[in-house]
Design an enzyme around this catalytic site. Structure first.
Site, PDB file in Angstrom:
ATOM      1  CE  LYS A   1       0.707  -1.931   9.057  1.00 30.50           C
ATOM      2  NZ  LYS A   1       1.839  -1.083   9.521  1.00 30.50           N
TER       3      LYS A   1
ATOM      4  CB  THR B   1       2.060   7.121   2.328  1.00 29.40           C
ATOM      5  OG1 THR B   1       3.004   6.798   1.303  1.00 29.40           O
ATOM      6  CG2 THR B   1       0.713   7.422   1.710  1.00 29.40           C
TER       7      THR B   1
ATOM      8  N   GLY C   1       5.817   7.197   7.049  1.00 28.67           N
ATOM      9  CA  GLY C   1       5.523   7.085   8.483  1.00 28.67           C
ATOM     10  C   GLY C   1       4.096   6.695   8.824  1.00 28.67           C
TER      11      GLY C   1
ATOM     12  N   GLY D   1       2.709   3.696   8.956  1.00 29.32           N
ATOM     13  CA  GLY D   1       2.681   2.532   9.865  1.00 29.32           C
ATOM     14  C   GLY D   1       3.045   2.930  11.292  1.00 29.32           C
TER      15      GLY D   1
HETATM   16  N1  LIG Z   1      -3.423   6.034   0.568  1.00 31.46           N
HETATM   17  C1  LIG Z   1      -4.027   5.676   1.709  1.00 31.46           C
HETATM   18  N2  LIG Z   1      -5.220   6.194   2.038  1.00 31.46           N
HETATM   19  C2  LIG Z   1      -5.846   5.851   3.190  1.00 31.46           C
HETATM   20  N3  LIG Z   1      -5.320   4.987   4.072  1.00 31.46           N
HETATM   21  C3  LIG Z   1      -4.134   4.431   3.814  1.00 31.46           C
HETATM   22  C4  LIG Z   1      -3.421   4.730   2.617  1.00 31.46           C
HETATM   23  N4  LIG Z   1      -2.244   4.042   2.632  1.00 31.46           N
HETATM   24  C5  LIG Z   1      -2.226   3.340   3.771  1.00 31.46           C
HETATM   25  N5  LIG Z   1      -3.361   3.551   4.478  1.00 31.46           N
HETATM   26  C6  LIG Z   1      -3.685   3.021   5.794  1.00 31.46           C
HETATM   27  O1  LIG Z   1      -2.687   3.528   6.673  1.00 31.46           O
HETATM   28  C7  LIG Z   1      -2.355   2.570   7.660  1.00 31.46           C
HETATM   29  C8  LIG Z   1      -0.859   2.280   7.580  1.00 31.46           C
HETATM   30  O2  LIG Z   1      -0.694   1.287   6.610  1.00 31.46           O
HETATM   31  P1  LIG Z   1       0.519   1.008   5.662  1.00 31.46           P
HETATM   32  O3  LIG Z   1       0.161  -0.288   5.006  1.00 31.46           O
HETATM   33  O4  LIG Z   1       0.789   2.181   4.801  1.00 31.46           O
HETATM   34  O5  LIG Z   1       1.680   0.855   6.698  1.00 31.46           O
HETATM   35  P2  LIG Z   1       3.169   0.561   6.459  1.00 31.46           P
HETATM   36  O6  LIG Z   1       3.419   0.057   5.081  1.00 31.46           O
HETATM   37  O7  LIG Z   1       3.588  -0.305   7.584  1.00 31.46           O
HETATM   38  O8  LIG Z   1       3.808   2.000   6.610  1.00 31.46           O
HETATM   39  P3  LIG Z   1       5.349   2.409   6.704  1.00 31.46           P
HETATM   40  O9  LIG Z   1       5.755   2.812   5.333  1.00 31.46           O
HETATM   41  O10 LIG Z   1       5.343   3.534   7.658  1.00 31.46           O
HETATM   42  O11 LIG Z   1       6.106   1.195   7.186  1.00 31.46           O
HETATM   43  C9  LIG Z   1      -3.272   1.377   7.381  1.00 31.46           C
HETATM   44  O12 LIG Z   1      -4.438   1.519   8.165  1.00 31.46           O
HETATM   45  C10 LIG Z   1      -3.596   1.513   5.905  1.00 31.46           C
HETATM   46  O13 LIG Z   1      -4.782   0.851   5.574  1.00 31.46           O
HETATM   47  C1  LIG Z   2      13.406   4.864  11.786  1.00 35.02           C
HETATM   48  C2  LIG Z   2      12.318   4.326  10.927  1.00 35.02           C
HETATM   49  N1  LIG Z   2      11.402   3.503  11.475  1.00 35.02           N
HETATM   50  C3  LIG Z   2      10.401   3.006  10.712  1.00 35.02           C
HETATM   51  C4  LIG Z   2      10.309   3.334   9.371  1.00 35.02           C
HETATM   52  C5  LIG Z   2       9.209   2.709   8.521  1.00 35.02           C
HETATM   53  O1  LIG Z   2       8.424   3.595   7.939  1.00 35.02           O
HETATM   54  C6  LIG Z   2      11.281   4.221   8.830  1.00 35.02           C
HETATM   55  N2  LIG Z   2      11.252   4.603   7.527  1.00 35.02           N
HETATM   56  N3  LIG Z   2      12.260   4.699   9.633  1.00 35.02           N
END
Ligand SMILES: Nc1ncnc2c1ncn2[C@@H]1O[C@H](COP(=O)(O)OP(=O)(O)OP(=O)(O)O)[C@@H](O)[C@H]1O
Ligand SMILES: Cc1ncc(CO)c(N)n1
Length: 275
Positions: free
Chosen positions: A173, A204, A206, A208
């Site tokens: 991602k 943002t 959740g 992922g």
């Molecule tokens: N501001 C944004 N606008 C549009 N798409 C986004 C944005 N931020 C993240 N994404 C998309 O959302 C999806 C989740 O990605 P992200 O990299 O935020 O996950 P993450 O960091 O694992 O999330 P989490 O914080 O839940 O662990 C990906 O497809 C990413 O490209």
């Molecule tokens: C329980 C849980 N799983 C995953 C994430 C990652 O976003 C979080 N903040 N909390």
């Protein structure tokens, strides 16, 4: 109805973890089930504390679900410890579900470790080889691979290296990179850029979890991996676009907008039928 199982942690604030997964499953048209690995006392601002669930209860939850119900896809999120990873790995080896979407959750947005640092090697050695797809963000991929990922060329190398560690395919991602949030899907042979458009929002929490669960739901429904990834990406875009100003920190994604939109389309269609 097709089913999906999330094996993940609970977020009391409802925006991430098990709670996000079950909402994303429903909105993506499958019946959701859960195996809870840890309980976090969490809101939109911070993780206050974490209690790992006893591994015997984790094993029992896995067995209770698989012994009775057909599981069409599994999504894995927060795993907390090496003992939890071992238990979940044994369960997955015993029941061998067709699709395993591994979201290698490591650190919360506020910086709280959701996977103990000493458990990273277990995740790489035991969980990665079971994954049909792994969905790391850039910082998670950097921890797994031990080198920095700064541009699109690095992202391609990182995907190849993660398949060498055993994952069958990778969605790396790009949300944490500068510019548009373009994700890279690698199926083990070919690269597919799944382009995104950045939405300016602080909500943002959740994202992922929402995306990996949407992918699992679409695999459960029978779509192939590329189609499931594309559907997941368009779902997360919509869920961020209409994200909710709930709480004082990073608000959650919106799982209801899609249902609301479909209901509205249905109402419009019904009007034309009755005319
Ligand atoms: N501001 C944004 N606008 C549009 N798409 C986004 C944005 N931020 C993240 N994404 C998309 O959302 C999806 C989740 O990605 P992200 O990299 O935020 O996950 P993450 O960091 O694992 O999330 P989490 O914080 O839940 O662990 C990906 O497809 C990413 O490209
Ligand atoms: C329980 C849980 N799983 C995953 C994430 C990652 O976003 C979080 N903040 N909390």
């Amino acid at each position: 109805m097709k089913t999906a199982l999330t094996i993940a942690g609970s977020d009391s604030g409802g925006g991430a973890g098990i709670q996000a997964d079950l909402k994303s499953f429903s909105a993506n048209g499958v019946f959701g089930m859960s195996v809870i690995t840890a309980i976090t006392a969490q809101n939109t601002q911070e993780v206050r504390s974490v209690q790992d669930i006893d591994v015997n209860i984790i094993r029992d939850q896995i067995e209770a679900v698989f012994d009775d119900i057909t599981v069409d896809a599994v999504k894995i999120g927060m795993l907390s410890s090496a003992d939890t990873i071992k238990t979940v790995t044994q369960g997955l080896q015993k029941y061998a579900p067709s699709h395993i979407v591994l979201d290698p959750v490591m650190v919360s947005k506020g910086g709280h470790h959701l996977l103990r640092q000493e458990a990273v090697t277990s995740l790489i050695d035991h969980m990665l080889p079971l994954a049909t797809i792994i969905t790391p963000n850039i910082p998670e991929a950097e921890v797994i691979l031990g080198y920095p990922i700064s541009n699109k060329k690095d992202m391609e190398k990182a995907c190849m290296d993660m398949t060498k560690l055993g994952a069958r395919s990778v969605l790396l991602k790009g949300g944490h990179m500068e510019g548009e949030p373009d994700d890279l899907y690698y199926d083990g042979t070919n690269f597919h850029w799944i382009s995104g458009t950045r939405i300016e929002t602080k909500n943002t929490h959740g994202t992922g979890c929402t995306l990996s669960s949407a992918i699992a739901a679409n695999l459960a429904r029978g779509f192939d991996m590329l189609e499931a990834v594309k559907r997941g990406k368009s779902y997360i875009h919509m869920a961020i676009e209409h994200s909710l100003d709930i709480g004082n920190g990073h608000g959650p994604t919106n799982h209801f907008y899609d249902l609301y939109r479909k209901a509205k389309m249905y109402q419009e269609a019904e009007k034309t039928w009755s005319n």
